[in-house]
Motif scaffolding. Structure first.
Motif, mmCIF file in Angstrom:
data_model
loop_
_atom_site.group_PDB
_atom_site.id
_atom_site.type_symbol
_atom_site.label_atom_id
_atom_site.label_comp_id
_atom_site.label_asym_id
_atom_site.label_seq_id
_atom_site.Cartn_x
_atom_site.Cartn_y
_atom_site.Cartn_z
ATOM 1 N N GLU A 117 1.995 0.745 19.706
ATOM 2 C CA GLU A 117 1.396 2.050 19.420
ATOM 3 C C GLU A 117 1.942 3.109 20.375
ATOM 4 O O GLU A 117 2.154 4.258 19.979
ATOM 5 N N SER A 118 2.198 2.722 21.616
ATOM 6 C CA SER A 118 2.735 3.675 22.599
ATOM 7 C C SER A 118 4.103 4.199 22.160
ATOM 8 O O SER A 118 4.430 5.377 22.374
ATOM 9 N N LYS A 171 3.564 6.752 19.303
ATOM 10 C CA LYS A 171 3.110 8.040 19.833
ATOM 11 C C LYS A 171 4.246 8.764 20.543
ATOM 12 O O LYS A 171 4.376 9.995 20.462
ATOM 13 N N ILE A 228 6.577 10.556 18.076
ATOM 14 C CA ILE A 228 5.941 11.766 17.538
ATOM 15 C C ILE A 228 6.019 12.895 18.560
ATOM 16 O O ILE A 228 6.343 14.046 18.225
ATOM 17 N N GLU A 229 5.756 12.572 19.825
ATOM 18 C CA GLU A 229 5.826 13.606 20.866
ATOM 19 C C GLU A 229 7.264 14.064 21.100
ATOM 20 O O GLU A 229 7.510 15.246 21.372
ATOM 21 N N ARG A 289 7.908 16.443 18.358
ATOM 22 C CA ARG A 289 7.215 17.708 18.650
ATOM 23 C C ARG A 289 8.024 18.524 19.659
ATOM 24 O O ARG A 289 8.183 19.739 19.517
ATOM 25 N N ASN A 341 0.933 12.090 13.086
ATOM 26 C CA ASN A 341 -0.125 12.305 14.076
ATOM 27 C C ASN A 341 -1.468 12.202 13.365
ATOM 28 O O ASN A 341 -1.536 11.792 12.207
ATOM 29 N N GLU A 342 -2.531 12.557 14.030
ATOM 30 C CA GLU A 342 -3.857 12.278 13.470
ATOM 31 C C GLU A 342 -4.253 13.241 12.353
ATOM 32 O O GLU A 342 -5.346 13.133 11.777
ATOM 33 N N PRO A 354 -5.130 3.396 11.696
ATOM 34 C CA PRO A 354 -4.456 3.671 12.980
ATOM 35 C C PRO A 354 -3.422 2.600 13.312
ATOM 36 O O PRO A 354 -3.627 1.408 13.050
ATOM 37 N N ASN A 355 -2.310 3.034 13.859
ATOM 38 C CA ASN A 355 -1.225 2.149 14.295
ATOM 39 C C ASN A 355 -0.606 1.356 13.134
ATOM 40 O O ASN A 355 -0.083 0.260 13.328
#
Length: 366
Positions: free
Chosen positions: A102-103, A106, A109-110, A113, A250-251, A270-271
């Protein structure tokens, strides 16, 4: 062939009711102070024929990836049946227990961004000129042919068979390399499962379409808040090229799929990865498994970021219905053979319009 257009030039607030000048990213437009309405070129006409929205309680099927790699034959047999049913009935499914941390999801995605937060000048270094350029960013889908523009900025980067990456932001390349490797492993195992579920050898698709050199693309989508979301679209109804797309986000929700003629919201676990069958599985399966229309809607509060990773054949592979899945009397080939590279150029150079690209190669004599 014409490429998807890069960024358009930023209009002043006073000019927003007039024709949009060239070269504006949606991010820059959305950040204009006091923006309360969209330029008309982003407004979609009301479509009286638009399909109704589903109020059914059905949910997209879930595939436990760990069962695909299980040594337990009963467990694996059961998940292959579930996979086949998901491809045939839905064309979409969620993938859980896939082993990608999951890390890491994320982090990518960052990283994306961070790319969209670069200055307009920095992003313009990566505009690209042709649909097969390995790094390409822009807005909408293909503004050279889009009559109405989509509320979306994008970054498209080829990850395989040759890895490419923008050199900004600094951490992007390292994160993308590791993420794309892990996702490609997941995709190839799922494709092998799809091959078996069709009654083909496990490695049939892998070998027939040279997936060792198959195309993998990272497509990052940026959908900022829109002042009139009911009038705009992030992306219109379309199907994906290639064999299998794996998507994370993202969420913020915004993806809708068409099922039994009605639209429904996708609420990811999620994930998980959201997987969808691509046009080239539809071709190879001779229409048994169909790629499914999906679209992106926008909202007026939050930025949605999604990362889709289409996995396709090798660019030079010719895709046609598998001979084992056709017979000329009862189930003749429904699609003409076509090189994947030619299909990709055709789709990416055209207006994004449902399954129009796939329909062009359907054999009308069937």
């Amino acid at each position: 062939m014409a490429a998807s257009a890069p960024f358009l030039s930023l209009p002043s607030q006073a000019s927003l009711t007039h024709t949009l000048p060239k070269r504006t990213s949606i991010k820059s437009l959305a950040e204009l102070p006091g923006l309360t309405s969209m330029p008309p070129i982003y407004t979609f006409p009301t479509n009286a024929n638009d399909q109704p929205f589903s109020d059914a309680k059905e949910s997209i099927p879930t595939i436990d990836f760990s069962h695909l790699t299980s040594n337990n034959p009963d467990e694996r047999s059961k998940v292959l049946q579930e996979l086949g049913e998901s491809c045939q009935d839905w064309g979409f499914f969620m993938v859980i227990n896939h082993g990608v941390p999951e890390s890491m999801m994320k982090a990518i995605i960052e990283a994306c961004r961070g790319f969209f937060e670069l200055t307009e000048e920095e992003k313009q270094e990566f505009e690209g000129k042709h649909v097969l350029d390995p790094i390409r960013c822009g807005t909408s889908f293909n503004v050279s042919v889009d009559k109405v523009l989509f509320w979306r900025d994008f970054l498209k980067v080829f990850q395989h068979p040759e890895f490419h990456s923008p050199n900004k932001p600094a951490a992007f390349s390292e994160i993308a390399l590791e993420f794309s490797k892990r996702v490609r492993q997941v995709a190839r195992i799922i494709v092998r499962g799809i091959s078996e579920s069709l009654g083909l050898e496990e490695n049939y698709i892998d070998e027939a379409l040279n997936l060792e050199n198959g195309l993998q693309v990272l497509v990052a989508n940026f959908y900022p808040p829109c002042p009139q979301p009911e009038l705009a679209l992030g992306l219109p109804p379309h199907s994906d090229h290639g064999l299998l797309t794996l998507l994370i986000q993202n969420e913020i929700r915004g993806l809708q799929v068409q099922h039994k003629g009605k639209w429904m919201n996708v609420n990811p676990i999620p994930n998980s990865f959201l997987a969808n069958v691509g046009d080239h599985i539809e071709i190879l399966s001779n229409g048994k498994y169909k790629s499914v229309l999906h679209r992106a809607v926008v909202n007026n509060k939050d930025t949605r970021i999604s990362i889709a990773m289409p996995h396709g054949p090798a660019l030079n592979a010719v895709v046609a219905p598998a001979s084992k899945l056709q017979d000329h009397e009862n189930n003749p080939p429904a699609y003409k053979a076509m090189k994947y590279k030619d299909y990709l150029e055709l789709q990416q150079s055209s207006k994004l319009d449902g399954k129009s690209c796939l329909e062009r190669i359907q054999d009308r004599t069937v």
